[in-house]
Design a protein around this motif. Structure first.
Motif, PDB file in Angstrom:
ATOM      1  N   ASP A  22       0.824  -1.211   0.000  1.00 22.15           N
ATOM      2  CA  ASP A  22       0.000   0.000   0.000  1.00 22.15           C
ATOM      3  C   ASP A  22       0.856   1.257   0.000  1.00 22.15           C
ATOM      4  N   GLY A  23       1.949   1.216  -0.764  1.00 22.61           N
ATOM      5  CA  GLY A  23       2.823   2.366  -0.931  1.00 22.61           C
ATOM      6  C   GLY A  23       3.891   2.530   0.137  1.00 22.61           C
ATOM      7  N   GLU A  24       3.895   1.675   1.144  1.00 17.89           N
ATOM      8  CA  GLU A  24       4.881   1.754   2.221  1.00 17.89           C
ATOM      9  C   GLU A  24       5.918   0.646   2.052  1.00 17.89           C
ATOM     10  N   PRO A  25       7.186   0.930   2.354  1.00 17.46           N
ATOM     11  CA  PRO A  25       8.215  -0.112   2.235  1.00 17.46           C
ATOM     12  C   PRO A  25       7.997  -1.235   3.248  1.00 17.46           C
ATOM     13  N   LEU A  26       8.334  -2.439   2.825  1.00 22.15           N
ATOM     14  CA  LEU A  26       8.158  -3.625   3.655  1.00 22.15           C
ATOM     15  C   LEU A  26       9.314  -4.569   3.369  1.00 22.15           C
ATOM     16  N   THR A  27       9.811  -5.225   4.387  1.00 25.44           N
ATOM     17  CA  THR A  27      10.857  -6.222   4.194  1.00 25.44           C
ATOM     18  C   THR A  27      10.323  -7.580   4.594  1.00 25.44           C
ATOM     19  N   ALA A  28      10.522  -8.550   3.724  1.00 26.52           N
ATOM     20  CA  ALA A  28      10.125  -9.929   3.987  1.00 26.52           C
ATOM     21  C   ALA A  28      11.379 -10.790   3.851  1.00 26.52           C
ATOM     22  N   LEU A  29      11.201 -12.092   3.952  1.00 23.66           N
ATOM     23  CA  LEU A  29      12.311 -13.010   3.751  1.00 23.66           C
ATOM     24  C   LEU A  29      12.051 -13.860   2.521  1.00 23.66           C
ATOM     25  N   GLU A  30      13.105 -14.159   1.791  1.00 25.23           N
ATOM     26  CA  GLU A  30      13.000 -15.010   0.613  1.00 25.23           C
ATOM     27  C   GLU A  30      12.270 -16.292   1.001  1.00 25.23           C
ATOM     28  N   GLY A  31      11.279 -16.677   0.218  1.00 22.87           N
ATOM     29  CA  GLY A  31      10.485 -17.867   0.498  1.00 22.87           C
ATOM     30  C   GLY A  31       9.205 -17.591   1.244  1.00 22.87           C
ATOM     31  N   ASP A  32       9.031 -16.358   1.744  1.00 18.60           N
ATOM     32  CA  ASP A  32       7.778 -15.973   2.403  1.00 18.60           C
ATOM     33  C   ASP A  32       6.669 -15.877   1.371  1.00 18.60           C
ATOM     34  N   THR A  33       5.453 -16.191   1.782  1.00 16.69           N
ATOM     35  CA  THR A  33       4.300 -15.859   0.960  1.00 16.69           C
ATOM     36  C   THR A  33       3.961 -14.392   1.205  1.00 16.69           C
ATOM     37  N   VAL A  34       3.157 -13.838   0.331  1.00 18.06           N
ATOM     38  CA  VAL A  34       2.707 -12.463   0.511  1.00 18.06           C
ATOM     39  C   VAL A  34       1.950 -12.347   1.837  1.00 18.06           C
ATOM     40  N   MET A  35       1.145 -13.346   2.166  1.00 26.77           N
ATOM     41  CA  MET A  35       0.397 -13.319   3.421  1.00 26.77           C
ATOM     42  C   MET A  35       1.334 -13.267   4.624  1.00 26.77           C
ATOM     43  N   THR A  82       1.191 -17.030  -2.991  1.00 25.54           N
ATOM     44  CA  THR A  82       2.081 -16.274  -3.865  1.00 25.54           C
ATOM     45  C   THR A  82       3.332 -15.899  -3.088  1.00 25.54           C
ATOM     46  N   LEU A  83       4.494 -16.267  -3.619  1.00 22.73           N
ATOM     47  CA  LEU A  83       5.755 -15.935  -2.959  1.00 22.73           C
ATOM     48  C   LEU A  83       6.136 -14.489  -3.235  1.00 22.73           C
TER      49      LEU A  83
END
Length: 96
Positions: A22-35, A82-83
């Protein structure tokens, strides 16, 4: 303390993936789903289309219709299956 619905217990060595929500930066980890990426940062996935209720996914395996979100180009994707991809732009809010 995390404000998210999901809390990581163990994190194997995985590369950080930068995306936006929603326009804000986010950090995830490789292999995470979008959820997983969304719910480790906030309590709900999105709002219900026909009311003010918040949604956080239901089946978590792609069988229901509860976790649909959109990419920046308008494509609908299931957040539970979805990854995340580097540079991905996810929208959970409607355009109005």
């Amino acid at each position: 303390m995390s404000l998210g619905q999901f809390h990581r217990v163990v994190t194997a060595r995985r590369r950080a993936v930068a995306l936006s929500l929603d326009g804000e930066p986010l950090t995830a980890l490789e292999g995470d789903t979008v959820m997983t990426a969304i719910l480790t940062h906030r309590r709900s996935l999105r709002s219900f289309e026909f009311g003010a209720e918040l949604r956080a996914g239901f089946c978590l395996m792609g069988a229901c219709q509860d976790c649909w979100v959109r990419t920046s180009d308008g494509q609908e994707v299931r957040a539970c299956s979805t990854l995340v991809e580097s540079g991905m732009h996810i929208r959970t809010k409607s355009d109005g």
